[in-house]
Design a protein around this motif. Structure first.
Motif, PDB file in Angstrom:
ATOM      1  N   GLN A  74     -11.068  -4.304  -0.872  1.00 59.49           N
ATOM      2  CA  GLN A  74     -11.162  -3.031  -1.605  1.00 59.49           C
ATOM      3  C   GLN A  74      -9.850  -2.253  -1.457  1.00 59.49           C
ATOM      4  O   GLN A  74      -9.315  -2.149  -0.353  1.00 59.49           O
ATOM      5  CB  GLN A  74     -12.322  -2.185  -1.070  1.00 59.49           C
ATOM      6  N   PRO A  75      -9.327  -1.701  -2.557  1.00 60.63           N
ATOM      7  CA  PRO A  75      -8.056  -0.974  -2.484  1.00 60.63           C
ATOM      8  C   PRO A  75      -8.138   0.267  -1.599  1.00 60.63           C
ATOM      9  O   PRO A  75      -9.127   0.999  -1.637  1.00 60.63           O
ATOM     10  CB  PRO A  75      -7.761  -0.582  -3.926  1.00 60.63           C
ATOM     11  N   LEU A  76      -7.110   0.457  -0.820  1.00 61.21           N
ATOM     12  CA  LEU A  76      -6.979   1.638   0.024  1.00 61.21           C
ATOM     13  C   LEU A  76      -5.788   2.438  -0.492  1.00 61.21           C
ATOM     14  O   LEU A  76      -4.671   1.932  -0.525  1.00 61.21           O
ATOM     15  CB  LEU A  76      -6.738   1.238   1.486  1.00 61.21           C
ATOM     16  N   GLY A  77      -6.021   3.659  -0.886  1.00 62.82           N
ATOM     17  CA  GLY A  77      -4.931   4.502  -1.358  1.00 62.82           C
ATOM     18  C   GLY A  77      -4.069   4.977  -0.206  1.00 62.82           C
ATOM     19  O   GLY A  77      -4.583   5.498   0.782  1.00 62.82           O
ATOM     20  N   SER A  88      -3.494   7.700   4.704  1.00 58.79           N
ATOM     21  CA  SER A  88      -4.469   7.019   3.848  1.00 58.79           C
ATOM     22  C   SER A  88      -5.394   8.044   3.229  1.00 58.79           C
ATOM     23  O   SER A  88      -5.522   9.171   3.716  1.00 58.79           O
ATOM     24  CB  SER A  88      -5.281   5.993   4.648  1.00 58.79           C
ATOM     25  N   MET A  89      -6.044   7.656   2.166  1.00 58.79           N
ATOM     26  CA  MET A  89      -6.973   8.552   1.494  1.00 58.79           C
ATOM     27  C   MET A  89      -8.232   8.802   2.325  1.00 58.79           C
ATOM     28  O   MET A  89      -9.001   9.697   2.026  1.00 58.79           O
ATOM     29  CB  MET A  89      -7.353   7.989   0.122  1.00 58.79           C
ATOM     30  N   LEU A  90      -8.439   8.015   3.380  1.00 56.16           N
ATOM     31  CA  LEU A  90      -9.589   8.243   4.252  1.00 56.16           C
ATOM     32  C   LEU A  90      -9.339   9.316   5.293  1.00 56.16           C
ATOM     33  O   LEU A  90     -10.273   9.901   5.830  1.00 56.16           O
ATOM     34  CB  LEU A  90      -9.983   6.945   4.974  1.00 56.16           C
ATOM     35  N   ASP A  91      -8.083   9.550   5.612  1.00 59.79           N
ATOM     36  CA  ASP A  91      -7.753  10.519   6.642  1.00 59.79           C
ATOM     37  C   ASP A  91      -6.459  11.226   6.250  1.00 59.79           C
ATOM     38  O   ASP A  91      -5.374  10.700   6.434  1.00 59.79           O
ATOM     39  CB  ASP A  91      -7.597   9.814   7.989  1.00 59.79           C
ATOM     40  N   ALA A 101      -0.072   0.337  10.053  1.00 56.23           N
ATOM     41  CA  ALA A 101      -0.698   1.285  10.976  1.00 56.23           C
ATOM     42  C   ALA A 101      -1.696   2.178  10.233  1.00 56.23           C
ATOM     43  O   ALA A 101      -2.764   2.501  10.762  1.00 56.23           O
ATOM     44  CB  ALA A 101       0.362   2.135  11.663  1.00 56.23           C
ATOM     45  N   ALA A 102      -1.378   2.565   8.991  1.00 61.27           N
ATOM     46  CA  ALA A 102      -2.296   3.387   8.194  1.00 61.27           C
ATOM     47  C   ALA A 102      -3.566   2.608   7.853  1.00 61.27           C
ATOM     48  O   ALA A 102      -4.668   3.161   7.870  1.00 61.27           O
ATOM     49  CB  ALA A 102      -1.609   3.866   6.924  1.00 61.27           C
TER      50      ALA A 102
END
Length: 121
Positions: A74-77, A88-91, A101-102
């Protein structure tokens, strides 16, 4: 020493320390290693999740020095910050020296049971 002089010295020392700290994050990571700016892509299992990344230099959607990163397919922005680090878009609050590392940080944020799909990315 006068009070004004002490305040000036303390302010200068604080600004110097902040500037030095900001420069450490992106510069501490050696270039040329997998997942580092200017380095090759990565493909590894981290905490039971498959994370993959490849540089996308020159692609319209990712811009110069961009990366295409996935977690379990799944793509991670990712976004590059002005100091050269990534988030990252999660944090949005933690920055990382490299895309690798991201991606690891995103896996930490997801935990063992959540999937990236259905989350903001």
């Amino acid at each position: 020493m006068t009070r004004r002089h002490l305040i000036t010295v303390a302010a200068a020392a604080t600004l110097g320390a902040v500037g030095a700290f900001r420069g450490l994050r992106a510069k501490d990571e050696p270039e040329g290693l997998p997942g580092s700016p200017g380095g090759p892509g990565f493909d590894e299992t981290y905490r039971g999740r498959r994370i993959q990344g490849e540089p996308t230099t020159g692609e319209r959607d990712h811009g110069p020095d961009g990366w295409r990163v996935t977690v379990d397919g799944q793509p991670l922005g990712l976004m590059r910050r002005s100091d050269g680090s990534y988030l990252s878009m999660l944090d949005h609050y933690q920055s990382y020296a490299t895309p690798l590392a991201a991606a690891r940080g995103a896996v930490d944020e997801l935990g063992p049971h959540q999937a990236l799909s259905g989350r903001l990315h």
